[in-house]
Write a protein that holds these residues in place. Sequence first.
Motif, short mmCIF file in Angstrom:
data_model
loop_
_atom_site.label_atom_id
_atom_site.label_comp_id
_atom_site.label_asym_id
_atom_site.label_seq_id
_atom_site.Cartn_x
_atom_site.Cartn_y
_atom_site.Cartn_z
N ASP B 325 46.94 -25.36 21.94
CA ASP B 325 47.13 -26.06 20.66
C ASP B 325 46.51 -25.28 19.51
O ASP B 325 47.12 -25.10 18.46
CB ASP B 325 46.49 -27.45 20.71
CG ASP B 325 47.31 -28.44 21.52
OD1 ASP B 325 48.50 -28.16 21.77
OD2 ASP B 325 46.76 -29.49 21.90
N VAL B 326 45.27 -24.85 19.71
CA VAL B 326 44.56 -24.15 18.65
C VAL B 326 45.24 -22.82 18.34
O VAL B 326 45.43 -22.45 17.16
CB VAL B 326 43.07 -23.93 19.01
CG1 VAL B 326 42.38 -23.05 17.97
CG2 VAL B 326 42.35 -25.27 19.13
N GLU B 328 48.27 -22.11 18.55
CA GLU B 328 49.48 -22.40 17.79
C GLU B 328 49.15 -22.84 16.36
O GLU B 328 49.65 -22.27 15.40
CB GLU B 328 50.22 -23.53 18.50
CG GLU B 328 51.70 -23.26 18.70
CD GLU B 328 52.31 -24.33 19.57
OE1 GLU B 328 52.38 -24.12 20.79
OE2 GLU B 328 52.71 -25.39 19.02
N LYS B 329 48.28 -23.83 16.29
CA LYS B 329 47.94 -24.44 15.01
C LYS B 329 47.33 -23.43 14.05
O LYS B 329 47.65 -23.42 12.86
CB LYS B 329 46.90 -25.53 15.32
CG LYS B 329 46.82 -26.61 14.28
CD LYS B 329 45.97 -27.75 14.81
CE LYS B 329 45.25 -28.43 13.67
NZ LYS B 329 44.42 -29.54 14.12
N GLU B 330 46.47 -22.58 14.55
CA GLU B 330 45.80 -21.60 13.68
C GLU B 330 46.54 -20.27 13.66
O GLU B 330 46.02 -19.30 13.10
CB GLU B 330 44.33 -21.44 14.12
CG GLU B 330 43.58 -22.76 14.06
CD GLU B 330 42.09 -22.66 14.38
OE1 GLU B 330 41.59 -21.53 14.63
OE2 GLU B 330 41.42 -23.71 14.40
N GLN B 331 47.68 -20.22 14.29
CA GLN B 331 48.53 -19.02 14.31
C GLN B 331 47.71 -17.77 14.64
O GLN B 331 47.77 -16.75 13.95
CB GLN B 331 49.24 -18.87 12.97
CG GLN B 331 50.04 -20.13 12.62
CD GLN B 331 50.89 -19.97 11.38
OE1 GLN B 331 50.56 -19.19 10.50
NE2 GLN B 331 51.98 -20.69 11.32
#
Lengths: 485, 485
Positions: B325-326, B328-331
């Motif tokens: 998740d991280v 992805e979220k923080e690219q």
Amino acid sequence: MAADRRGKAATLALRRRLLSSSCRLFFPEDPIKIVRGQGQYMYDEQGAEYIDCINNVAHVGHCHPLVVQAAHEQNQVLNTNSRYLHDNIVDYAQRLSETLPEKLCVFYFLNSGSEANDLALRLARQYTGHWDVVVLDHAYHGHLSSLIDISPYKFRGLDGQKEWVHVAPLPDTYRGPYREDHPNPAVAYASEVKRVVSSVQEKGRKIAAFFAESLPSVGGQIIPPAGYFPEVAEHVRRAGGVFVADEIQVGFGRVGKHFWAFQLQGEDFVPDIVTMGKSIGNGHPVACVATTQAVARAFEATGVEYFNTFGGSPVSCAVGLAVLDVLEKEQLQAHAACVGSFLMELLGQQKAKHPIIGDIRGVGLFVGVDLIKDKATRTPATEEADYLVSRLKENYILLSTDGPGRNVLKFKPPMCFSLDNAQHVVAKLDAILTDMEEKMRSCETLRLQPEAALLSPPLEKMKHSTQIHYWDDGHDLQLTEEESH
Amino acid sequence: MAADRRGKAATLALRRRLLSSSCRLFFPEDPIKIVRGQGQYMYDEQGAEYIDCINNVAHVGHCHPLVVQAAHEQNQVLNTNSRYLHDNIVDYAQRLSETLPEKLCVFYFLNSGSEANDLALRLARQYTGHWDVVVLDHAYHGHLSSLIDISPYKFRGLDGQKEWVHVAPLPDTYRGPYREDHPNPAVAYASEVKRVVSSVQEKGRKIAAFFAESLPSVGGQIIPPAGYFPEVAEHVRRAGGVFVADEIQVGFGRVGKHFWAFQLQGEDFVPDIVTMGKSIGNGHPVACVATTQAVARAFEATGVEYFNTFGGSPVSCAVGLAVLDVLEKEQLQAHAACVGSFLMELLGQQKAKHPIIGDIRGVGLFVGVDLIKDKATRTPATEEADYLVSRLKENYILLSTDGPGRNVLKFKPPMCFSLDNAQHVVAKLDAILTDMEEKMRSCETLRLQPEAALLSPPLEKMKHSTQIHYWDDGHDLQLTEEESH
């Protein structure tokens, strides 16, 4: 985290698609979806409460708040490798050293019991300069290549026995060659090890180690006769080998009388290497090897580093310390002694009542109930045990079997298992056994094989169901490694 | 949890007493006590802030709050084995499958990269029915017995090479037989593997697997030429073996362009087995093996269960999911590409300025700086690298070396490593190199060996200090396994 994001059937379907069927489920014909655990209880997605009689990993109870809190506090601050100085790792080693004989004073931290046993093997070989290993029959020491080699329970199903592995009989006084009527089974079984060691030496080979669980678990919840380990150690050390006590399933106060199960073998007995896992972190992946200065020094002398990425991290050690704190604070060792005795007493009453119970053995919260078809032959009552476990599950009691005959009910619950739990579980056991006996009697009246009684539901469902059958490729199922490392 | 319960000297003294000296510290002559980590920073007991350029385990940053929270939420609810159905394990397998080629669709969960590589070995052998393994020179695949056997970096210091292990040259285009001026080093290095495979077959032996890190790390931050793996896979598969890509150090977006480092080898290239560890759980002990249906089926056909006590627990999987998740979220994959390119550019400028820099190689946040004594011979500048790392530490920058010559500075920081961090670290590197060059010039004026310049403090202190020397038993120190599994 939503506890139940999809229905059980959908979870099972995804599991069948994405995980290997080598990774087995309990009750494969009708697996349980567990979404919550607390103390000695587990809860399914419908909220049904199960009493957990088998999970020795959740040592101080599922989700113990103090352990969870310790993990969280440390996780927020630092979780890194042991190449930096940190207080947790030294505090933890110190606390562990206080529970062990003084000689066992050097510690290595790892992630699993299997990693611990693999390191023990490396240490033993480096220290002795020898290669061969003696193990007990039916032993299981872990899932790694090196440990399958020393696990008769496993290697018999795979590549077979390596030339450097030697198997001694399980010191099982109920089923082995020397039984309860033998004047000194400890010495007799130890002589068997001596015999194995001698025959190894005659072949010009050399013993690096004798490996044994302090209480053989997969072998059928065996309690080796007191004095067996010291005798064995003498034979093994005389051959230049070391004694490795695998405490992965049985350590940390489970036996009640002592903190370590090997201490049941005599106050003075000290293994050369002790391996720990499972219960040590209450579910967090932690493991440890404790050994002597002499063994550690020999390993150091190679000049080769031992590094384990996650082993001994501040979080692992914080969790390990919290488990020790809870054990102490809640006096769980004494509790295990008390509840274990009560459980043994209750089971003893059942033995008098139900002829299927051949033997009850145990110490603390490590108890086995050996089910037999017949008192004279002691033939394992495999199908009956299977049926019983399945009926108990319907009664929301999680129990399983072990032993080469898969006929030994094993109790190794979280250490908070209560007197009430013991009473409740034994009452259910009694009711099911009574019902089984009635069914068998009616079969006999009808001149059917008594086992046929067990083919009425739910056993029939279990044997023939194709509705939710996890393995549909038709291959033979081997022994289930009910609680392996 | 008090961050610093005792002084550094007291911690060190306890460590010396209770842990084996085989378990090494960074900067043994003056180790760091780290009490806190956040993002790409670590803090000592005095509050000094270090930039962490090497910890690829803290993948999305030390103590990332979302990962910590996910662990805590799941720890409070349930942490048990994978014999019960649970959504986390299937969700996690599904999420991982979305990052991989479709063929790699069966997952096994474990606790460490070492456990993953050991299982990969078992899978390969079971699937192929062969035993032998080809590995790259200087490779390191883990600390278990079975993996030391396939790690030239390790076995050369111990029992030596087993007869079933075969070593192919590292596809190192800077130091190997085929260099940057070779028209097709990918094919040339792959032909070396073909040659090894043929010679194995000539001996009547059979190849089970070729193991390689997708980017060899301990070997010296090597970037194999694109196209090498597909060629190798062809040779290995033709011999009946499988291709195992070890992504333990380099997977999960680190290379920037791709999620997996093996994807640098060509869009169509698919290994038979991929192993994951380290970064997968941001410090929580998690690991995974992904493989094809065919390989998984062959393993299942033995009928033997694979059970890993902690592997795939609801907590491990919750943590693994949070890391994804991280990312992805923080690219962070795109971030790694961007910061990595910038870092390479800055280092490139340094190369033009400092003749000690022989080669700069990297992709994303996996970067190596090869230090040499001489452009023509490319002799590893081992002492200089050591000195540099020690000076950087004094400047609160944590960097280390790798490669057989211990002369390759390695960057593999947490993925949140910033442009500013890159600039700061390279500026310090520049200043220290400039200072080193000045010192060497004055040595030359005084007709001393240039290396003598490095014997002024702090190197002298480092070489001769006895004040806080962790190993005092005088044995030879071997290569340090700076970031092993």
